[in-house]
Motif scaffolding. Structure first.
Motif, PDB file in Angstrom:
ATOM      1  N   SER A   1      32.399 -59.660 -10.476  1.00  0.00           N
ATOM      2  CA  SER A   1      32.286 -60.421 -11.724  1.00  0.00           C
ATOM      3  C   SER A   1      33.450 -61.408 -11.791  1.00  0.00           C
ATOM      4  CB  SER A   1      32.343 -59.473 -12.923  1.00  0.00           C
ATOM      5  OG  SER A   1      33.647 -58.927 -13.044  1.00  0.00           O
ATOM      6  N   GLU A   2      33.392 -62.341 -12.738  1.00  0.00           N
ATOM      7  CA  GLU A   2      34.490 -63.298 -12.925  1.00  0.00           C
ATOM      8  C   GLU A   2      35.805 -62.570 -13.180  1.00  0.00           C
ATOM      9  OE1 GLU A   2      34.774 -66.655 -12.811  1.00  0.00           O
ATOM     10  OE2 GLU A   2      32.700 -66.859 -12.117  1.00  0.00           O
ATOM     11  N   GLU A   3      35.746 -61.536 -14.014  1.00  0.00           N
ATOM     12  CA  GLU A   3      36.965 -60.785 -14.348  1.00  0.00           C
ATOM     13  C   GLU A   3      37.536 -60.091 -13.108  1.00  0.00           C
ATOM     14  OE1 GLU A   3      34.009 -60.334 -16.067  1.00  0.00           O
ATOM     15  OE2 GLU A   3      34.545 -61.619 -17.752  1.00  0.00           O
ATOM     16  N   GLU A   4      36.647 -59.504 -12.287  1.00  0.00           N
ATOM     17  CA  GLU A   4      37.098 -58.834 -11.067  1.00  0.00           C
ATOM     18  C   GLU A   4      37.684 -59.837 -10.077  1.00  0.00           C
ATOM     19  OE1 GLU A   4      34.096 -55.028 -10.733  1.00  0.00           O
ATOM     20  OE2 GLU A   4      33.304 -57.025 -10.280  1.00  0.00           O
ATOM     21  N   GLN A   5      37.058 -61.002  -9.980  1.00  0.00           N
ATOM     22  CA  GLN A   5      37.584 -62.033  -9.092  1.00  0.00           C
ATOM     23  C   GLN A   5      38.975 -62.475  -9.543  1.00  0.00           C
ATOM     24  OE1 GLN A   5      34.843 -65.288  -7.960  1.00  0.00           O
ATOM     25  NE2 GLN A   5      33.239 -64.036  -8.901  1.00  0.00           N
ATOM     26  N   GLU A   6      39.150 -62.662 -10.839  1.00  0.00           N
ATOM     27  CA  GLU A   6      40.446 -63.073 -11.375  1.00  0.00           C
ATOM     28  C   GLU A   6      41.490 -61.985 -11.145  1.00  0.00           C
ATOM     29  OE1 GLU A   6      43.387 -65.352 -12.749  1.00  0.00           O
ATOM     30  OE2 GLU A   6      41.334 -66.023 -12.381  1.00  0.00           O
ATOM     31  N   ALA A   7      41.103 -60.725 -11.363  1.00  0.00           N
ATOM     32  CA  ALA A   7      42.027 -59.614 -11.125  1.00  0.00           C
ATOM     33  C   ALA A   7      42.432 -59.561  -9.651  1.00  0.00           C
ATOM     34  CB  ALA A   7      41.395 -58.291 -11.552  1.00  0.00           C
ATOM     35  N   LEU A   8      41.482 -59.787  -8.764  1.00  0.00           N
ATOM     36  CA  LEU A   8      41.767 -59.784  -7.335  1.00  0.00           C
ATOM     37  C   LEU A   8      42.690 -60.937  -6.971  1.00  0.00           C
ATOM     38  CD1 LEU A   8      41.245 -58.438  -4.621  1.00  0.00           C
ATOM     39  CD2 LEU A   8      39.253 -59.916  -4.373  1.00  0.00           C
ATOM     40  N   ARG A   9      42.423 -62.133  -7.498  1.00  0.00           N
ATOM     41  CA  ARG A   9      43.294 -63.277  -7.224  1.00  0.00           C
ATOM     42  C   ARG A   9      44.718 -63.000  -7.695  1.00  0.00           C
ATOM     43  NH1 ARG A   9      38.595 -66.418  -8.183  1.00  0.00           N
ATOM     44  NH2 ARG A   9      38.960 -66.423 -10.417  1.00  0.00           N
ATOM     45  N   THR A  10      44.842 -62.421  -8.881  1.00  0.00           N
ATOM     46  CA  THR A  10      46.162 -62.105  -9.423  1.00  0.00           C
ATOM     47  C   THR A  10      46.875 -61.085  -8.548  1.00  0.00           C
ATOM     48  OG1 THR A  10      45.420 -62.596 -11.660  1.00  0.00           O
ATOM     49  CG2 THR A  10      47.379 -61.218 -11.445  1.00  0.00           C
ATOM     50  N   ALA A  11      46.172 -60.032  -8.151  1.00  0.00           N
ATOM     51  CA  ALA A  11      46.772 -59.000  -7.305  1.00  0.00           C
ATOM     52  C   ALA A  11      47.184 -59.578  -5.957  1.00  0.00           C
ATOM     53  CB  ALA A  11      45.789 -57.841  -7.117  1.00  0.00           C
ATOM     54  N   MET A  12      46.356 -60.433  -5.396  1.00  0.00           N
ATOM     55  CA  MET A  12      46.677 -61.042  -4.110  1.00  0.00           C
ATOM     56  C   MET A  12      47.875 -61.971  -4.240  1.00  0.00           C
ATOM     57  SD  MET A  12      42.807 -61.545  -2.686  1.00  0.00           S
ATOM     58  CE  MET A  12      43.248 -62.909  -1.683  1.00  0.00           C
ATOM     59  N   TYR A  13      47.945 -62.723  -5.321  1.00  0.00           N
ATOM     60  CA  TYR A  13      49.087 -63.607  -5.553  1.00  0.00           C
ATOM     61  C   TYR A  13      50.371 -62.786  -5.666  1.00  0.00           C
ATOM     62  CZ  TYR A  13      52.273 -66.835  -7.816  1.00  0.00           C
ATOM     63  OH  TYR A  13      53.374 -67.592  -8.123  1.00  0.00           O
ATOM     64  N   GLU A  14      50.311 -61.712  -6.432  1.00  0.00           N
ATOM     65  CA  GLU A  14      51.494 -60.858  -6.596  1.00  0.00           C
ATOM     66  C   GLU A  14      51.921 -60.250  -5.265  1.00  0.00           C
ATOM     67  OE1 GLU A  14      50.197 -58.132  -9.591  1.00  0.00           O
ATOM     68  OE2 GLU A  14      50.492 -59.587 -11.221  1.00  0.00           O
ATOM     69  N   ALA A  15      50.958 -59.778  -4.479  1.00  0.00           N
ATOM     70  CA  ALA A  15      51.277 -59.200  -3.172  1.00  0.00           C
ATOM     71  C   ALA A  15      51.882 -60.267  -2.253  1.00  0.00           C
ATOM     72  CB  ALA A  15      50.030 -58.598  -2.533  1.00  0.00           C
ATOM     73  N   HIS A  16      51.344 -61.474  -2.324  1.00  0.00           N
ATOM     74  CA  HIS A  16      51.865 -62.583  -1.520  1.00  0.00           C
ATOM     75  C   HIS A  16      53.304 -62.908  -1.912  1.00  0.00           C
ATOM     76  CE1 HIS A  16      51.904 -66.313   0.749  1.00  0.00           C
ATOM     77  NE2 HIS A  16      52.319 -66.935  -0.333  1.00  0.00           N
ATOM     78  N   GLU A  17      53.573 -62.953  -3.199  1.00  0.00           N
ATOM     79  CA  GLU A  17      54.922 -63.248  -3.670  1.00  0.00           C
ATOM     80  C   GLU A  17      55.897 -62.148  -3.254  1.00  0.00           C
ATOM     81  OE1 GLU A  17      56.170 -66.109  -5.167  1.00  0.00           O
ATOM     82  OE2 GLU A  17      54.205 -66.788  -4.475  1.00  0.00           O
TER      83      GLU A  17
END
Length: 136
Positions: A101-117
């Motif tokens: 879902s849009e919410e799951e995609q956004e949560a995944l993007r956020t988690a990936m960004y945090e892991a990348h940082e």
């Protein structure tokens, strides 16, 4: 026997992050595509980047003494590859949208960004272990 169990735990601990990375790699490409997409204010930056890449490619051709006709063929092959990659990325984004879902995609993007940082904080901007490895 106790040593064997300890070793198994170590191996599991080593492989768990790698398996997670493999599992989310396709999604990382989607997030990266989103962050590099043509958005307002980025068109000029993208254009300058493409110009620099073309200049570098031309310099390499000249250093390698590649004839002009072959340079044109290489440039056409590069353009075809780039178009294919864009098409594949779009296809992947559609597939992810079917799954999450849009919410799951956004949560995944956020988690990936945090892991990348976090990774960048540990390994530096380009993932090199030079100066940052000494400070750990």
């Amino acid at each position: 026997m106790q040593v064997s169990n300890t070793r198994k735990m170590s191996i599991r601990q080593l492989f768990a992050p790698a398996l997670l990375a493999i599992a989310i790699a396709p999604l990382a490409l989607t997030a990266q595509a989103d962050s590099h997409g043509d958005r307002e204010g980025r068109g000029a930056d993208r254009e300058r980047m493409e110009e620099r890449m073309e200049e570098r490619r031309q310099e390499v051709y000249e250093r390698a003494e590649i004839p002009e006709e072959k340079q044109a063929e290489l440039n056409a092959a590069h353009a075809e590859h780039r178009e294919a990659m864009h098409a594949l990325r779009d296809e992947h984004k559609e597939r992810v949208a079917e799954i999450l879902s849009e919410e799951e995609q956004e949560a995944l993007r956020t988690a990936m960004y945090e892991a990348h940082e976090e990774y960048r904080g540990q390994h530096g901007k380009r993932g090199h272990h030079g100066e940052n490895a000494d400070s750990e």
